[in-house]
Design a protein around this motif. Structure first.
Motif, PDB file in Angstrom:
ATOM      1  N   LYS A   1      -3.528 -28.460  33.967  1.00 14.64           N
ATOM      2  CA  LYS A   1      -4.078 -29.608  34.691  1.00 14.64           C
ATOM      3  C   LYS A   1      -3.656 -29.591  36.155  1.00 14.64           C
ATOM      4  O   LYS A   1      -4.448 -29.911  37.038  1.00 14.64           O
TER       5      LYS A   1
ATOM      6  N   ASN B   1      -5.641 -26.854  37.939  1.00 15.98           N
ATOM      7  CA  ASN B   1      -7.019 -27.308  38.163  1.00 15.98           C
ATOM      8  C   ASN B   1      -7.094 -28.329  39.290  1.00 15.98           C
ATOM      9  O   ASN B   1      -8.085 -28.365  40.032  1.00 15.98           O
TER      10      ASN B   1
ATOM     11  N   THR C   1      -9.686 -22.171  32.029  1.00 14.79           N
ATOM     12  CA  THR C   1     -10.148 -22.690  30.742  1.00 14.79           C
ATOM     13  C   THR C   1      -8.989 -22.808  29.759  1.00 14.79           C
ATOM     14  O   THR C   1      -9.173 -23.314  28.660  1.00 14.79           O
ATOM     15  N   ASN C   2      -7.820 -22.334  30.186  1.00 12.55           N
ATOM     16  CA  ASN C   2      -6.636 -22.508  29.338  1.00 12.55           C
ATOM     17  C   ASN C   2      -6.341 -23.995  29.196  1.00 12.55           C
ATOM     18  O   ASN C   2      -6.473 -24.749  30.164  1.00 12.55           O
ATOM     19  N   SER C   3      -5.917 -24.388  28.041  1.00 13.47           N
ATOM     20  CA  SER C   3      -5.654 -25.811  27.830  1.00 13.47           C
ATOM     21  C   SER C   3      -4.219 -26.199  28.157  1.00 13.47           C
ATOM     22  O   SER C   3      -3.937 -27.372  28.366  1.00 13.47           O
ATOM     23  N   THR C   4      -3.321 -25.231  28.232  1.00 13.56           N
ATOM     24  CA  THR C   4      -1.927 -25.588  28.443  1.00 13.56           C
ATOM     25  C   THR C   4      -1.365 -25.152  29.789  1.00 13.56           C
ATOM     26  O   THR C   4      -0.833 -25.977  30.523  1.00 13.56           O
TER      27      THR C   4
END
Length: 174
Positions: free
Chosen positions: A87, A90, A146-149
């Motif tokens: 996050k 991003n 696109t990684n979530s962590t």
């Protein structure tokens, strides 16, 4: 306070002290994806007082002990590797891709010694905050992960934050 909160506060003091020493100041201390907004005031001879200039930069600050930064103590490495939350990465990409509409956002990774007893020392002659800090901006044209962590970023060791850091970045602003 927890050790993490103490590290964050020491890190903010570290970066703010460097800014203050060069005539810049922290104008905002809220956390909406940034930890500091650095501005400068210049002397206006016609008004005979200092006025804030229209330029500013935002800093996202991450405090970390050296064991979490790969390459920090390797003299042959030209970069350090830091694992940043997806996050936060991003957020950096979003700001970089705004095309200069808003102020730039820099990531500042403040590396403190592993042993908290070495984070700072104080005597009647000096206050020493250890170890160092590095700055990072995502490359032009970067895409959100696109990684979530997390994302591992590579920061050149030449991006160490020195006394000229704020002058250098303010000189690049139009």
């Amino acid at each position: 306070m927890t050790d993490n909160i103490i590290m964050e506060e020491i890190s903010k003091t570290y970066l703010e002290t460097i800014a203050n020493g060069k005539g810049y100041f922290n104008s905002v201390a809220r956390d909406y994806g940034t930890d500091m907004t650095i501005r400068r005031a210049n002397y206006c001879s016609t008004k005979k007082r200092y006025l804030t200039i229209g330029k500013s930069v935002d800093l996202q600050i991450k405090a970390v002990s050296e064991k979490y930064v790969e390459g920090i103590n390797d003299p042959t490495s030209t970069t350090i590797k830091y694992v940043l939350e997806a996050k936060n990465y991003n957020d950096l990409v979003t700001r970089a891709n705004e095309g200069g509409i808003c102020m730039p956002l820099y990531l500042c990774v403040v590396v403190l010694p592993d042993d908290k007893i070495n984070w700072y020392s104080l005597n009647t002659n000096e206050l020493i905050i250890r170890k160092c800090a590095f700055w990072y901006q995502v490359p032009d044209g970067a895409s959100e992960t696109t990684n979530s962590t997390s994302v591992t970023i590579h920061i050149p060791k030449s991006n160490v934050i020195s006394e000229s850091f704020y002058d250098d970045i303010f000189n690049t602003l139009s």
